[in-house]
Design a protein around this motif. Structure first.
Motif, PDB file in Angstrom:
ATOM      1  N   ARG A   8       0.833  -1.206   0.000  1.00 21.16           N
ATOM      2  CA  ARG A   8       0.000   0.000   0.000  1.00 21.16           C
ATOM      3  C   ARG A   8       0.867   1.256   0.000  1.00 21.16           C
ATOM      4  O   ARG A   8       0.598   2.193  -0.737  1.00 21.16           O
ATOM      5  CB  ARG A   8      -0.912   0.024   1.216  1.00 21.16           C
ATOM      6  CG  ARG A   8      -2.057  -0.908   1.121  1.00 21.16           C
ATOM      7  CD  ARG A   8      -2.952  -0.749   2.310  1.00 21.16           C
ATOM      8  NE  ARG A   8      -3.896  -1.858   2.370  1.00 21.16           N
ATOM      9  CZ  ARG A   8      -4.450  -2.291   3.472  1.00 21.16           C
ATOM     10  NH1 ARG A   8      -4.181  -1.713   4.615  1.00 21.16           N
ATOM     11  NH2 ARG A   8      -5.291  -3.298   3.439  1.00 21.16           N
ATOM     12  N   LEU A   9       1.899   1.260   0.852  1.00 20.21           N
ATOM     13  CA  LEU A   9       2.768   2.431   0.928  1.00 20.21           C
ATOM     14  C   LEU A   9       3.534   2.631  -0.370  1.00 20.21           C
ATOM     15  O   LEU A   9       3.679   3.759  -0.851  1.00 20.21           O
ATOM     16  CB  LEU A   9       3.754   2.283   2.092  1.00 20.21           C
ATOM     17  CG  LEU A   9       3.157   2.406   3.480  1.00 20.21           C
ATOM     18  CD1 LEU A   9       4.197   2.100   4.539  1.00 20.21           C
ATOM     19  CD2 LEU A   9       2.561   3.775   3.703  1.00 20.21           C
ATOM     20  N   ALA A  10       3.999   1.543  -0.952  1.00 20.92           N
ATOM     21  CA  ALA A  10       4.745   1.656  -2.198  1.00 20.92           C
ATOM     22  C   ALA A  10       3.849   2.153  -3.326  1.00 20.92           C
ATOM     23  O   ALA A  10       4.240   3.019  -4.110  1.00 20.92           O
ATOM     24  CB  ALA A  10       5.366   0.306  -2.559  1.00 20.92           C
ATOM     25  N   LEU A  11       2.629   1.616  -3.409  1.00 26.94           N
ATOM     26  CA  LEU A  11       1.692   2.093  -4.429  1.00 26.94           C
ATOM     27  C   LEU A  11       1.343   3.559  -4.195  1.00 26.94           C
ATOM     28  O   LEU A  11       1.304   4.353  -5.128  1.00 26.94           O
ATOM     29  CB  LEU A  11       0.401   1.267  -4.397  1.00 26.94           C
ATOM     30  CG  LEU A  11       0.380   0.015  -5.244  1.00 26.94           C
ATOM     31  CD1 LEU A  11      -0.890  -0.764  -4.976  1.00 26.94           C
ATOM     32  CD2 LEU A  11       0.495   0.338  -6.703  1.00 26.94           C
ATOM     33  N   ALA A  12       1.119   3.902  -2.939  1.00 24.37           N
ATOM     34  CA  ALA A  12       0.784   5.295  -2.630  1.00 24.37           C
ATOM     35  C   ALA A  12       1.963   6.199  -2.954  1.00 24.37           C
ATOM     36  O   ALA A  12       1.786   7.271  -3.532  1.00 24.37           O
ATOM     37  CB  ALA A  12       0.391   5.423  -1.164  1.00 24.37           C
ATOM     38  N   GLY A  13       3.174   5.756  -2.596  1.00 22.97           N
ATOM     39  CA  GLY A  13       4.364   6.562  -2.890  1.00 22.97           C
ATOM     40  C   GLY A  13       4.601   6.713  -4.368  1.00 22.97           C
ATOM     41  O   GLY A  13       4.882   7.811  -4.861  1.00 22.97           O
ATOM     42  N   CYS A  14       4.455   5.632  -5.091  1.00 23.03           N
ATOM     43  CA  CYS A  14       4.658   5.666  -6.542  1.00 23.03           C
ATOM     44  C   CYS A  14       3.603   6.546  -7.195  1.00 23.03           C
ATOM     45  O   CYS A  14       3.919   7.414  -8.003  1.00 23.03           O
ATOM     46  CB  CYS A  14       4.601   4.250  -7.114  1.00 23.03           C
ATOM     47  SG  CYS A  14       4.897   4.173  -8.881  1.00 23.03           S
ATOM     48  N   LYS A  54      13.952   5.605 -10.588  1.00 24.61           N
ATOM     49  CA  LYS A  54      13.541   4.994  -9.317  1.00 24.61           C
ATOM     50  C   LYS A  54      12.053   4.639  -9.340  1.00 24.61           C
ATOM     51  O   LYS A  54      11.655   3.555  -8.900  1.00 24.61           O
ATOM     52  CB  LYS A  54      13.807   5.953  -8.156  1.00 24.61           C
ATOM     53  CG  LYS A  54      15.252   6.082  -7.782  1.00 24.61           C
ATOM     54  CD  LYS A  54      15.410   7.080  -6.640  1.00 24.61           C
ATOM     55  CE  LYS A  54      16.863   7.346  -6.353  1.00 24.61           C
ATOM     56  NZ  LYS A  54      17.050   8.337  -5.282  1.00 24.61           N
ATOM     57  N   LEU A  55      11.239   5.559  -9.838  1.00 25.37           N
ATOM     58  CA  LEU A  55       9.802   5.311  -9.876  1.00 25.37           C
ATOM     59  C   LEU A  55       9.449   4.224 -10.882  1.00 25.37           C
ATOM     60  O   LEU A  55       8.546   3.406 -10.629  1.00 25.37           O
ATOM     61  CB  LEU A  55       9.053   6.600 -10.201  1.00 25.37           C
ATOM     62  CG  LEU A  55       9.113   7.667  -9.107  1.00 25.37           C
ATOM     63  CD1 LEU A  55       8.499   8.965  -9.596  1.00 25.37           C
ATOM     64  CD2 LEU A  55       8.415   7.188  -7.850  1.00 25.37           C
ATOM     65  N   GLN A  56      10.151   4.184 -12.008  1.00 32.84           N
ATOM     66  CA  GLN A  56       9.907   3.122 -12.983  1.00 32.84           C
ATOM     67  C   GLN A  56      10.263   1.758 -12.397  1.00 32.84           C
ATOM     68  O   GLN A  56       9.529   0.787 -12.580  1.00 32.84           O
ATOM     69  CB  GLN A  56      10.700   3.384 -14.256  1.00 32.84           C
ATOM     70  CG  GLN A  56      10.145   4.518 -15.084  1.00 32.84           C
ATOM     71  CD  GLN A  56      11.023   4.907 -16.255  1.00 32.84           C
ATOM     72  OE1 GLN A  56      12.241   4.741 -16.222  1.00 32.84           O
ATOM     73  NE2 GLN A  56      10.400   5.439 -17.299  1.00 32.84           N
ATOM     74  N   LYS A  57      11.375   1.693 -11.671  1.00 32.93           N
ATOM     75  CA  LYS A  57      11.789   0.431 -11.054  1.00 32.93           C
ATOM     76  C   LYS A  57      10.786   0.013  -9.976  1.00 32.93           C
ATOM     77  O   LYS A  57      10.406  -1.154  -9.880  1.00 32.93           O
ATOM     78  CB  LYS A  57      13.179   0.565 -10.451  1.00 32.93           C
ATOM     79  CG  LYS A  57      13.693  -0.713  -9.840  1.00 32.93           C
ATOM     80  CD  LYS A  57      15.094  -0.577  -9.316  1.00 32.93           C
ATOM     81  CE  LYS A  57      15.538  -1.899  -8.702  1.00 32.93           C
ATOM     82  NZ  LYS A  57      16.857  -1.793  -8.106  1.00 32.93           N
ATOM     83  N   ARG A  58      10.342   0.983  -9.194  1.00 33.73           N
ATOM     84  CA  ARG A  58       9.385   0.692  -8.136  1.00 33.73           C
ATOM     85  C   ARG A  58       8.077   0.156  -8.724  1.00 33.73           C
ATOM     86  O   ARG A  58       7.498  -0.809  -8.220  1.00 33.73           O
ATOM     87  CB  ARG A  58       9.132   1.949  -7.322  1.00 33.73           C
ATOM     88  CG  ARG A  58       8.219   1.750  -6.167  1.00 33.73           C
ATOM     89  CD  ARG A  58       8.090   3.033  -5.389  1.00 33.73           C
ATOM     90  NE  ARG A  58       8.149   2.696  -3.979  1.00 33.73           N
ATOM     91  CZ  ARG A  58       8.326   3.549  -3.014  1.00 33.73           C
ATOM     92  NH1 ARG A  58       8.500   4.818  -3.289  1.00 33.73           N
ATOM     93  NH2 ARG A  58       8.336   3.161  -1.770  1.00 33.73           N
ATOM     94  N   ALA A  59       7.601   0.767  -9.790  1.00 33.79           N
ATOM     95  CA  ALA A  59       6.360   0.314 -10.428  1.00 33.79           C
ATOM     96  C   ALA A  59       6.533  -1.094 -10.995  1.00 33.79           C
ATOM     97  O   ALA A  59       5.638  -1.937 -10.865  1.00 33.79           O
ATOM     98  CB  ALA A  59       5.958   1.295 -11.525  1.00 33.79           C
TER      99      ALA A  59
END
Length: 131
Positions: A8-14, A54-59
């Motif tokens: 949830r936090l990662a999706l919210a952050g992304c 960073k955001l592309q990798k996270r997604a």
């Protein structure tokens, strides 16, 4: 529970970071007259070189995790397998909760795809290709 919170936090952050990068000029255009955020070319390239990858990798990692198999903690398949185990043990209320979480998590794929499209659009519009 910990994996769910992380997801949830990662999706919210992304989503938040992509939203800030992409929607800031759009939001300011829809509200009262506010000066748009302007970046110098150096600042823009810093965003492109630091944040966009960073955001592309996270997604990509989130999508991989959500679509993972039953052995991947936090994946839809893992939640469904856990629900089946709980149902077999007679814990139908807990099994229903896990099924609802799996359904909700599967729905996040669309949100994640939309965020990735916005991020790619920002990168193609504002980031210079590497030489």
């Amino acid at each position: 529970m910990r994996g769910t919170t992380w997801t949830r936090l990662a999706l919210a952050g992304c989503g938040s970071a992509v939203g800030l990068l992409v929607a800031a000029p759009l939001a300011s255009a829809q509200t009262a007259p506010v000066a748009p955020i302007t970046l110098s070319p150096e600042e823009s390239q810093q965003v492109c070189s630091d944040w966009v990858p960073k955001l592309q990798k996270r997604a990509a990692n989130l999508e991989k995790r959500i679509n993972g198999g039953p052995e991947v903690k936090g994946s839809v398949a893992n939640l469904k397998a856990r629900a089946a185990d709980q149902r077999a043990a007679g814990h139908t209320a807990r099994a229903d909760q896990l099924d609802q979480r799996a359904t909700k998590r599967q729905g996040r794929i669309g949100e994640l795809d939309a965020a990735k499209q916005k991020l790619d659009a920002f990168a193609s519009a504002h980031c210079k290709p590497a030489k």
